[in-house]
Design a protein around this motif. Sequence first.
Motif, PDB file in Angstrom:
ATOM      1  N   THR A   1      50.893  45.245  43.522  1.00 26.16           N
ATOM      2  CA  THR A   1      51.277  44.195  44.465  1.00 26.16           C
ATOM      3  C   THR A   1      52.661  44.485  45.039  1.00 26.16           C
ATOM      4  OG1 THR A   1      49.987  42.580  43.230  1.00 26.16           O
ATOM      5  CG2 THR A   1      51.649  41.720  44.736  1.00 26.16           C
ATOM      6  N   ARG A   2      53.590  44.858  44.163  1.00 27.25           N
ATOM      7  CA  ARG A   2      54.957  45.198  44.568  1.00 27.25           C
ATOM      8  C   ARG A   2      55.395  46.422  43.792  1.00 27.25           C
ATOM      9  NH1 ARG A   2      58.811  39.989  44.239  1.00 27.25           N
ATOM     10  NH2 ARG A   2      60.258  41.624  44.869  1.00 27.25           N
ATOM     11  N   ALA A   3      56.328  47.164  44.361  1.00 23.95           N
ATOM     12  CA  ALA A   3      56.868  48.326  43.658  1.00 23.95           C
ATOM     13  C   ALA A   3      57.582  47.874  42.397  1.00 23.95           C
ATOM     14  CB  ALA A   3      57.829  49.082  44.576  1.00 23.95           C
ATOM     15  N   GLY A   4      57.473  48.676  41.348  1.00 22.59           N
ATOM     16  CA  GLY A   4      58.123  48.330  40.095  1.00 22.59           C
ATOM     17  C   GLY A   4      58.167  49.523  39.178  1.00 22.59           C
ATOM     18  N   ALA A   5      58.875  49.363  38.056  1.00 23.18           N
ATOM     19  CA  ALA A   5      59.064  50.465  37.125  1.00 23.18           C
ATOM     20  C   ALA A   5      58.246  50.307  35.844  1.00 23.18           C
ATOM     21  CB  ALA A   5      60.545  50.581  36.770  1.00 23.18           C
ATOM     22  N   ASP A   6      57.251  49.409  35.865  1.00 21.75           N
ATOM     23  CA  ASP A   6      56.503  49.130  34.641  1.00 21.75           C
ATOM     24  C   ASP A   6      55.534  50.245  34.267  1.00 21.75           C
ATOM     25  OD1 ASP A   6      57.514  46.528  33.915  1.00 21.75           O
ATOM     26  OD2 ASP A   6      56.545  45.799  35.732  1.00 21.75           O
ATOM     27  N   GLY A   7      55.049  50.993  35.258  1.00 27.09           N
ATOM     28  CA  GLY A   7      54.204  52.140  34.976  1.00 27.09           C
ATOM     29  C   GLY A   7      52.950  51.785  34.208  1.00 27.09           C
TER      30      GLY A   7
ATOM     31  N   ARG B   1      39.182  44.799  50.677  1.00 27.49           N
ATOM     32  CA  ARG B   1      39.697  44.091  51.846  1.00 27.49           C
ATOM     33  C   ARG B   1      41.201  44.234  52.015  1.00 27.49           C
ATOM     34  NH1 ARG B   1      36.447  38.500  50.380  1.00 27.49           N
ATOM     35  NH2 ARG B   1      34.347  39.232  50.898  1.00 27.49           N
ATOM     36  N   TYR B   2      41.924  44.540  50.948  1.00 24.63           N
ATOM     37  CA  TYR B   2      43.379  44.618  50.992  1.00 24.63           C
ATOM     38  C   TYR B   2      43.819  45.904  50.311  1.00 24.63           C
ATOM     39  CZ  TYR B   2      42.654  39.668  51.919  1.00 24.63           C
ATOM     40  OH  TYR B   2      42.216  38.476  52.439  1.00 24.63           O
ATOM     41  N   GLY B   3      44.630  46.695  50.999  1.00 26.20           N
ATOM     42  CA  GLY B   3      45.043  47.974  50.458  1.00 26.20           C
ATOM     43  C   GLY B   3      43.970  49.030  50.685  1.00 26.20           C
TER      44      GLY B   3
ATOM     45  N   MET C   1      43.539  44.944  46.720  1.00 25.56           N
ATOM     46  CA  MET C   1      44.416  45.294  45.613  1.00 25.56           C
ATOM     47  C   MET C   1      43.594  45.556  44.370  1.00 25.56           C
ATOM     48  SD  MET C   1      47.392  45.222  46.786  1.00 25.56           S
ATOM     49  CE  MET C   1      48.964  44.421  46.952  1.00 25.56           C
ATOM     50  N   CYS C   2      43.453  46.805  43.962  1.00 23.38           N
ATOM     51  CA  CYS C   2      42.780  47.198  42.727  1.00 23.38           C
ATOM     52  C   CYS C   2      41.258  47.128  42.833  1.00 23.38           C
ATOM     53  CB  CYS C   2      43.250  46.356  41.545  1.00 23.38           C
ATOM     54  SG  CYS C   2      45.037  46.202  41.366  1.00 23.38           S
ATOM     55  N   ARG C   3      40.607  47.802  41.944  1.00 26.04           N
ATOM     56  CA  ARG C   3      39.170  47.758  41.734  1.00 26.04           C
ATOM     57  C   ARG C   3      38.944  47.737  40.225  1.00 26.04           C
ATOM     58  NH1 ARG C   3      36.494  46.367  46.208  1.00 26.04           N
ATOM     59  NH2 ARG C   3      38.265  44.956  45.883  1.00 26.04           N
ATOM     60  N   HIS C   4      37.958  46.990  39.770  1.00 25.83           N
ATOM     61  CA  HIS C   4      37.682  46.980  38.339  1.00 25.83           C
ATOM     62  C   HIS C   4      36.195  46.831  38.065  1.00 25.83           C
ATOM     63  CE1 HIS C   4      38.977  42.407  38.374  1.00 25.83           C
ATOM     64  NE2 HIS C   4      37.828  42.574  38.965  1.00 25.83           N
ATOM     65  N   LEU C   5      35.810  47.093  36.800  1.00 27.39           N
ATOM     66  CA  LEU C   5      34.405  47.084  36.398  1.00 27.39           C
ATOM     67  C   LEU C   5      34.314  46.769  34.914  1.00 27.39           C
ATOM     68  CD1 LEU C   5      31.692  49.731  37.193  1.00 27.39           C
ATOM     69  CD2 LEU C   5      32.255  49.240  34.803  1.00 27.39           C
ATOM     70  N   ALA C   6      33.309  45.970  34.545  1.00 27.43           N
ATOM     71  CA  ALA C   6      33.018  45.707  33.132  1.00 27.43           C
ATOM     72  C   ALA C   6      31.532  45.913  32.888  1.00 27.43           C
ATOM     73  CB  ALA C   6      33.432  44.299  32.745  1.00 27.43           C
ATOM     74  N   TYR C   7      31.208  46.298  31.659  1.00 24.34           N
ATOM     75  CA  TYR C   7      29.825  46.598  31.289  1.00 24.34           C
ATOM     76  C   TYR C   7      29.549  46.104  29.882  1.00 24.34           C
ATOM     77  CZ  TYR C   7      26.015  49.506  29.377  1.00 24.34           C
ATOM     78  OH  TYR C   7      24.869  49.954  28.753  1.00 24.34           O
ATOM     79  N   VAL C   8      28.368  45.517  29.659  1.00 22.01           N
ATOM     80  CA  VAL C   8      27.830  45.274  28.324  1.00 22.01           C
ATOM     81  C   VAL C   8      26.372  45.718  28.337  1.00 22.01           C
ATOM     82  CG1 VAL C   8      29.389  43.397  27.662  1.00 22.01           C
ATOM     83  CG2 VAL C   8      27.278  42.864  28.894  1.00 22.01           C
ATOM     84  N   GLY C   9      25.973  46.456  27.299  1.00 20.53           N
ATOM     85  CA  GLY C   9      24.607  46.960  27.265  1.00 20.53           C
ATOM     86  C   GLY C   9      24.449  48.027  26.204  1.00 20.53           C
ATOM     87  N   PRO C  10      23.391  48.829  26.303  1.00 16.33           N
ATOM     88  CA  PRO C  10      23.190  49.924  25.345  1.00 16.33           C
ATOM     89  C   PRO C  10      24.338  50.927  25.410  1.00 16.33           C
ATOM     90  CG  PRO C  10      21.212  49.519  26.658  1.00 16.33           C
ATOM     91  CD  PRO C  10      22.308  48.737  27.293  1.00 16.33           C
ATOM     92  N   ALA C  11      24.606  51.573  24.283  1.00 17.14           N
ATOM     93  CA  ALA C  11      25.663  52.578  24.250  1.00 17.14           C
ATOM     94  C   ALA C  11      25.368  53.680  25.260  1.00 17.14           C
ATOM     95  CB  ALA C  11      25.791  53.165  22.848  1.00 17.14           C
ATOM     96  N   THR C  12      26.379  54.020  26.037  1.00 12.23           N
ATOM     97  CA  THR C  12      26.217  55.020  27.089  1.00 12.23           C
ATOM     98  C   THR C  12      27.539  55.766  27.270  1.00 12.23           C
ATOM     99  OG1 THR C  12      25.447  55.327  29.384  1.00 12.23           O
ATOM    100  CG2 THR C  12      26.923  53.483  28.969  1.00 12.23           C
ATOM    101  N   PRO C  13      27.519  57.016  27.749  1.00 12.51           N
ATOM    102  CA  PRO C  13      28.783  57.713  28.007  1.00 12.51           C
ATOM    103  C   PRO C  13      29.605  56.966  29.060  1.00 12.51           C
ATOM    104  CG  PRO C  13      26.951  59.260  27.993  1.00 12.51           C
ATOM    105  CD  PRO C  13      26.346  57.890  27.989  1.00 12.51           C
ATOM    106  N   ILE C  14      30.901  56.897  28.847  1.00 16.50           N
ATOM    107  CA  ILE C  14      31.788  56.236  29.796  1.00 16.50           C
ATOM    108  C   ILE C  14      31.634  56.832  31.194  1.00 16.50           C
ATOM    109  CG2 ILE C  14      34.228  55.942  30.402  1.00 16.50           C
ATOM    110  CD1 ILE C  14      34.790  55.612  27.401  1.00 16.50           C
ATOM    111  N   ALA C  15      31.442  58.122  31.260  1.00 13.05           N
ATOM    112  CA  ALA C  15      31.324  58.789  32.560  1.00 13.05           C
ATOM    113  C   ALA C  15      30.172  58.241  33.388  1.00 13.05           C
ATOM    114  CB  ALA C  15      31.152  60.293  32.363  1.00 13.05           C
ATOM    115  N   ARG C  16      29.087  57.827  32.743  1.00 11.07           N
ATOM    116  CA  ARG C  16      27.929  57.334  33.493  1.00 11.07           C
ATOM    117  C   ARG C  16      28.268  56.081  34.285  1.00 11.07           C
ATOM    118  NH1 ARG C  16      23.632  54.102  33.817  1.00 11.07           N
ATOM    119  NH2 ARG C  16      24.220  52.750  32.089  1.00 11.07           N
ATOM    120  N   LEU C  17      29.282  55.352  33.851  1.00 19.87           N
ATOM    121  CA  LEU C  17      29.685  54.117  34.514  1.00 19.87           C
ATOM    122  C   LEU C  17      30.897  54.298  35.430  1.00 19.87           C
ATOM    123  CD1 LEU C  17      29.362  51.903  31.346  1.00 19.87           C
ATOM    124  CD2 LEU C  17      27.904  51.690  33.364  1.00 19.87           C
TER     125      LEU C  17
END
Length: 275
Positions: free
Chosen positions: A92-98, A36-38, A1-17
């Motif tokens: 996780t479940r269907a919903g209208a929160d968008g 593993r799920y989804g 369920m989902c994938r995520h990423l965080a970064y701290v470091g020198p300024a860099t274009p978002i695309a590079r990450l």
Amino acid sequence: MCRHLAYVGPATPIARLLTDPPHSLFRQSWAPRRQRYGTVNADGFGIGWYAEGDPVPARYRRAGPIWGDQSFADLARVVRTGALLGAVRDATRAGADGEAAAAPFAAGAWLFSHNGAVLGWPHSLAPLTRGLPAAELLSLEARCDSALVWALVLQRLRTGDDEGRALADTVLEVAEAAPGSRLNLLLTDGGTITATAWGDTLWYLAEPGRGTVVASEPYDDDPRWQEVPDRTLLVATRTDVLLTPLKDPHDRQGVPDHEDPHHPMASARPKEPST
């Protein structure tokens, strides 16, 4: 369920990450390698990033898949930042929160994401809402498990807990109320990344003295990526990474009698991983 990423470091274009690497978060929205799920993370996406001199991050979130948003492609190409948190969502479940249900959630300088699922949602966490002020419940951005987990974390942060304690105690509380839940949490204030590995994959790539990436899975095949063991709290800055084992409240084996087996950091021995 989902994938995520965080970064701290020198300024860099978002695309590079987020979009340029061969197995970037962008590609993980339809072809994750270690999820593993989804299988497809197309129920929304978001990114939060920090501009120099401003401690409050900006956010860009959408309800649809990241690959269908050309505006994001332009933004990622030209915007540079020294800290960010990005996520692609498999609901996780269907919903209208968008869009409201898409991470990162935010408050002040903090950005937050949840990779996983709370089993038995919403009934399993109903007892935990008794500790939240009514105004907090009425202010939830979305009616999903991640939004409530964020409210529990945020309450601890606002009452003085540091980021590591806030995540660890929330994971314990939710895991005890909803056994078997997957609770990979990711939090940043623009200077520090705090995360938990609890039921799903978590990796980090550290360049000591320069920067650190923490992600659900590696975005390339750089051999320096290291996997975080399950049931672990991670705290990372530009200069170091600290791993602390967490205790599962439903695993009482090997806990000395004089320690509190209910606390997730009982018997934990922080260690500096090799980088």
